[in-house]
Design a protein around this motif. Structure first.
Motif: not given
Lengths: 364, 441, 169
Positions: A266-271, B29-33
């Motif tokens: 959820d946190f990841k999605a928000s970012v 966390i890792e954000i690729t998209e």
């Protein structure tokens, strides 16, 4: 979560009491007293406005920084264009029909109290740029190719000072009002199954139109009598909160329960939703890790986002990649009134590091 | 005092009992998209510093906004959504107000029209979320007739500062304006601003003109004309009306010219006895060098930005494919291997990609590949897409798209190298054969 | 393929001739402009006229996609052209090579040049003096037929022998 709200709610109520009474009693001593006087006439609305954030932890301020021109960078000054050697006056003898006479001087005026670190070779003093094509026959003389304009130093770091983190109340109309004209045009073109990009686009289109969380029913951001009267309160509240929160980190914090997979996602999605990418840009080849500290209100302490590591791309691409990542973090916290994280696990997310990008070849 | 109280209460209320315990590591966390959407910005209406400038202020604002929005990378937040106005060029910026409407950047500008009819346009750019100016304020001066260029220059700055890439708004495109039916088309050499404004003609429509190309400094144009009855290469200075033939063989066809990055040499095709090969001409000395001698077709050459190599198309393998060879000639290396035919290669000014026309299964595409032929991506598909040309920053391609049928006609289109933002360029008439200039000085 | 064949046949029969034959190329000035009465000099019925050449001998040959090789039918037409040219020595010829729109501009110019050259070489091989023949390519810039189907494309992939009165080039 609920615990957090409750606590926060309680805190806010307490706060308001303190503000009201404490303000009255202590007014004389405090420089902000001017502002406090306004607080004493909290209207229903304003009260509500103040109370509301209790749900979304704290400090909703409208901090009209305009009021007190905090050390604003742009100290007004007289444009110094006169100092610029105005060399290229000659009207370029353009072709018959040419309407524009492309002679320019680029003047580095608009002096601005910007603290430019490592200012690159000063804004190319009005290196007089003459017209592209001066006289019809003057073919040979390669027009002095002046870099479009002095490129200026990289944007200052994220030391966004102590300014308040206000709840963003995302603009009610901007998103819908601008139908992003290009999108429709592309869609039809993209209708071939043969094209890689088109496949790609399929995927990207959907999100493109719906991403911006239409956060909260567009409630009037500022109406006729906006909560303009309360900022001081908020200032105080925020300051207090900051202070209150500050001591926490130092003494070790109980980590609290681990974040569940869902909570992490959820946190990841928000970012993720705030990270505006650009598949055509060189900076997409960069992988940057940024770090920041959150307070209990789930906001970035001091609005400070630091670069932990970075790789790929050239210097310009890296700079942009970091800026984009930083902006994603700062924008997101605002959009959501603080990140979506469980209060009880504060210790688990007080420090955050986010890796943006996947590197490799852009556009793939 | 008050703060202390607040702190106390908060500390009690919020900072629940803490056990002394070591902190856990950071949440990673890792954000690729991310999301692909236009970055919201606010181009605040430029202020007119004197009454005479108000019309220019409005028009310049419009062009700046149109430039930025036109990239597909930005969205301009309408003024009606503003919380605070820009009251003065030097007024402090209420960052919070701009943040509240989600503007990532704010452009503030002011226009002055001096008594001698010169425009002074200054602007500042602010990074709203960082709460700081993004680069220094700048000022441009120009004649009133050049107001569009001034606006493009402002937009170039804004684009460059926000994206970290160089821009392309203050540039021109040379192309062929076409009129008339397909079997009796009239073609006229024309130049316009990149956005279709300020059209200017370099020839009349009396003879066929093909494939104009800008010199590296943007002040000259090479093109092929049938004016003598025979296709030959000419050079003309932008803004001039007199062209000159390059003085190549008059009994064989010469076409598909391109300047070397030094602007002093020209690579082109010549068909002799039905066989088309590549030649290099030194403009000063008139000396010619034959670069290829194969019985196959070698044409559509283009230099690498550093001038060391030439990419071209050849059917030596049996079908049209792309090859790269040293600029002095030498063994070509094939770089295209996909299905179909590949032609009209053009090297990106950034040096990283080669754009091309691909013909496959009855469709035409504009595509890009890395210079070693890898990472091929097709950006468009239509009945007939052809002849890409790069924006000066290597970010956008413009090309000719022709519609099918007896009433078919060509138009100019542009597309971002991501394959997005495909759109028609606003030419007043049908048009083809675009070639982008470098960024103007 | 069938369509192509049909086209070739038409050309071979000289029916494909030439409402537009002299639209292109400045060299076409002297060709077949006259539309006089039957049998009149310069008319279709005057075997020494360009009009006769265009209509009866056949002034053009067609090509397969992306090809410049001469089909048997094409060779037959060209043989006729060659013998006519040798009989009518006062004419020179400009051979125009054309391509259909299914190709890129520069390539089509080169392809047109190949086609024109193929015709030129054939005519020379049949005995026509090389100095009476010139070639030019229009690539895809001058289609004859304007639809976007093979029916039109096949007519546009052509080499046209345009006569000019006057010896030597």
């Amino acid at each position: 979560m609920r615990l957090g709200w409750t606590l926060s709610g309680a805190g806010h109520l307490g706060l308001m009491l303190v503000v009201l009474f404490g303000g009255l009693f202590a007014g004389e001593q405090i420089p902000e007293s001017v502002v406090l006087s306004e607080v004493s006439i909290l209207s229903e609305e304003e009260f509500a406005a103040l109370a509301r954030p209790a749900t979304a932890p704290e400090t909703q301020s409208d901090a009209p920084q305009v009021a007190l021109p905090e050390p604003v960078q742009d100290a007004p000054e007289a444009p110094a264009e006169d100092s610029a050697p105005e060399v290229s006056a000659p009207e370029p003898v353009e072709a018959p029909e040419t309407p524009d006479s492309p002679e320019f001087e680029v003047e580095p005026p608009v002096p601005q109290a910007v603290v430019v670190e490592d200012a690159p070779a000063e804004p190319a003093p009005p290196s007089e740029i003459d017209g592209t094509t001066a006289t019809p026959d003057q073919v040979a003389a390669p027009a002095p190719r002046v870099a479009p304009v002095p490129q200026v130093a990289p944007p200052p770091e994220a030391e966004a000072g102590p300014e308040l983190i206000e709840d963003s109340t995302p603009d009610p109309e901007a998103p819908p009002a601008e139908p992003q004209e290009d999108t429709p045009a592309q869609a039809p073109e993209a209708a071939s199954d043969r094209i890689v990009t088109e496949a790609e686009e399929e995927k990207t289109y959907a999100p493109a139109s719906s991403k911006r969380p239409r956060s909260r029913p567009a409630r009037p951001v500022r109406t006729a009598e906006p909560p303009r009267t309360t900022p001081a309160t908020d200032d105080a509240v925020a300051a207090a909160l900051a202070e209150a929160a500050a001591p926490d980190p130092e003494p070790a914090v109980a980590p609290g329960p681990r974040l569940s997979g869902g909570q992490r996602e959820d946190f990841k999605a928000s970012v993720q939703n705030c990270w505006i990418t650009d598949p055509g840009a060189p900076w997409m080849q960069v992988v940057v890790v940024v770090g920041f500290e959150l307070d209990r209100s789930r906001k970035v302490v001091g609005n400070k986002v630091r670069q932990v590591s970075i790789e790929g791309g050239d210097a310009a691409a890296q700079r942009t990649a970091f800026e984009k990542a930083k902006r994603a973090v700062l924008r997101c916290q605002n959009q959501n009134g603080g990140f979506r994280l469980p209060a009880e696990s504060f210790g688990r997310w007080q420090q955050v590091e986010i890796k943006f990008g996947r590197g490799g070849v852009a556009l793939q | 005092m008050i703060k202390f109280c607040l702190s106390l209460i908060l500390a009690l209320g919020l900072a629940a009992p803490l056990t002394a315990q070591e902190r856990s590591g950071p949440l990673r966390i890792e954000i690729t998209e991310g999301v692909i959407e236009p970055v919201p910005i606010a181009v605040a209406p430029f202020l007119a510093e004197n009454a005479a400038a108000s019309d220019f202020a409005r028009r310049i604002t419009d062009v700046v906004a149109a430039d930025l929005i036109g990239t597909g990378l930005f969205r301009n937040i309408p003024e009606s959504a503003y919380i605070s106005r820009v009251s003065g060029f030097d007024a402090p910026v209420a960052y919070a107000d701009w943040r509240a409407i989600n503007a990532e950047a704010l452009v503030v500008g002011a226009v002055t029209l001096s008594s001698d009819n010169r425009l002074l346009v200054k602007f500042r750019l602010f990074d709203v979320f960082s709460g700081a100016p993004l680069g220094e304020g700048l000022q441009f001066a120009g004649s009133t007739g050049s107001w569009r260029r001034v606006a493009h220059k402002v937009a170039d700055q804004v684009y460059a500062r926000i994206t970290g890439e160089s821009a392309y708004f203050d540039s021109r495109v040379v192309y062929v304006e076409t009129t008339g039916p397909k079997n009796a088309r009239q073609r006229r050499l024309s130049i316009m601003d990149y956005d279709g404004a300020n059209v200017q003609y370099l020839s009349d429509a009396s003879s066929i003109v093909l494939a104009p190309r800008f010199s590296p400094t943007g002040d000259r144009v090479l093109f092929t004309s049938y004016e003598s009855g025979f296709p030959q290469i000419y050079e003309i200075a932008v803004g001039a009306t007199q062209k000159r033939a390059l003085g190549l063989d008059t009994d064989s066809m010469t076409f598909a010219p391109r300047y070397a990055p030094d602007g002093r040499r020209v690579v082109y095709s010549e068909a002799k006895g039905g066989n088309t090969d590549l030649y290099l001409l030194d403009l000063q000395s008139g000396k010619r060098n034959r670069l290829t001698s194969a019985p196959s077709i070698e044409t559509a050459p283009d230099f690498s930005p550093d001038g060391s190599q030439i990419v071209f198309e050849s059917d030596r393998s049996g079908g049209q494919q792309l090859y790269i060879m040293p600029a002095s000639g030498g063994e070509p290396k094939r770089i295209s291997f996909g299905q179909g035919r590949y032609g009209t290669p053009v090297w990106s000014p950034r040096g990283d990609y080669i754009a091309f026309t691909k013909q496959n299964a009855g469709r035409f595409h504009i595509g890009v590949m890395r210079t070693d032929g890898s990472a091929e991506r097709l950006l468009t598909a239509s009945f007939l897409d052809e002849g890409p040309t790069w924006a000066p920053n290597g970010r956008v391609l413009m090309f000719t798209r022709e519609t099918a049928g007896s009433d078919g006609e060509p138009a100019l289109f542009s597309v971002d190298i991501s394959g997005r933002n495909l759109k028609r360029v606003a030419t007043g008439t049908a048009a083809s054969d675009p070639a982008w200039s470098p960024l103007l000085p | 393929m069938k369509i192509i064949h049909a086209g070739l046949l038409i050309a071979a029969l000289g029916l494909g001739a030439c409402t537009n034959a002299d639209r292109f190329g400045p060299g076409a000035g002297g060709a077949g402009a006259g539309a006089g009465g039957a049998g009149a000099p310069g008319s279709v019925n005057d075997p020494t006229s360009a009009a006769y050449f265009n209509a009866t001998v056949g002034d053009r040959v067609l090509f397969a996609v992306d090809q410049s090789t001469l089909s048997a039918e094409a060779q037959q037409v060209l043989a006729g052209q060659a013998s006519w040219l040798m009989t009518n020595g006062a004419y020179t010829a400009l051979i125009e090579g054309h391509a259909d729109e299914q190709g890129t501009q520069a390539y089509n110019l080169a392809l047109g040049a190949r086609r024109a050259s193929a015709v030129q070489n054939f005519l020379i091989s049949q005995g026509v003096a090389p100095n009476r023949l010139r070639t030019i390519s229009y690539g895809k810039e001058r289609p004859l037929e304007i639809c976007s189907t093979e029916a039109c494309y096949s007519q546009n992939r052509r080499a046209v022998t345009v006569l000019t009165a006057g010896a030597g080039l």
